[in-house]
Design a protein around this motif. Sequence first.
Motif, PDB file in Angstrom:
ATOM      1  N   ASP A  65       0.816  -1.222   0.000  1.00 39.24           N
ATOM      2  CA  ASP A  65       0.000   0.000   0.000  1.00 39.24           C
ATOM      3  C   ASP A  65       0.843   1.262   0.000  1.00 39.24           C
ATOM      4  N   THR A  66       2.113   1.143   0.282  1.00 41.33           N
ATOM      5  CA  THR A  66       2.976   2.318   0.353  1.00 41.33           C
ATOM      6  C   THR A  66       3.437   2.808  -1.019  1.00 41.33           C
ATOM      7  N   ASP A 126       4.456   6.361  -1.686  1.00 43.02           N
ATOM      8  CA  ASP A 126       3.428   7.394  -1.577  1.00 43.02           C
ATOM      9  C   ASP A 126       3.765   8.215  -0.342  1.00 43.02           C
ATOM     10  N   LYS A 181       0.835   8.945   2.346  1.00 39.72           N
ATOM     11  CA  LYS A 181       0.399   7.905   3.278  1.00 39.72           C
ATOM     12  C   LYS A 181       1.398   7.791   4.419  1.00 39.72           C
ATOM     13  N   THR A 235       2.981   5.400   7.103  1.00 42.76           N
ATOM     14  CA  THR A 235       3.109   3.973   7.409  1.00 42.76           C
ATOM     15  C   THR A 235       3.649   3.749   8.814  1.00 42.76           C
TER      16      THR A 235
END
Length: 178
Positions: A143-144, A166, A169, A171
């Motif tokens: 998702d990163t 990203d 975002k 993390t």
Amino acid sequence: MATLLYNTRPSLRPSRALSTMLADMLRDSQAPTTQPTLTFIPAADILETAEGFELHLALPGLKKEAVHIEFIDGQLMISGDRPNPTAAVKEAAATATEANTMEVNTADENKPAVVTSEAPAAPRFHRTETNYGSFTRSFRLPDTVNVKAISAELNDGILRVVLPFDTEKVTKQHIEIR
């Protein structure tokens, strides 16, 4: 009493034994084939840098038009096709035959039709170690990764796909207690 040893095996010269051992070690580990494969899996390297991930795929001899990259449901799909030389020659022969047929049909009615077959003969494989055919590789992305900023380039047979992180975002974050 003295002990006598009797050797029933013929003695080998040390150089002969060493030569045999080296020949066994250096023998090809791949079984030789005479037919190209229909599919293959290209070798991939995945690197992590400070900016993101880099994916390197070994695709020697491919043009960028033959490779397709898509992002579907969290997976990066890379696919393409590398035709073997035999298929390319057969395709060229079929095209040449069609062109000769077209020339005969459009020729003057008064002239005799002469059809020449100058299609090259398809090569025969004696040994095949290069991979041919279609391929598909898929990689699940974390998702990163910023999917909208993914870029790719194909240079010298290496497909380099840049998967930047990203930055919006979060993390990992340390939370202070008040």
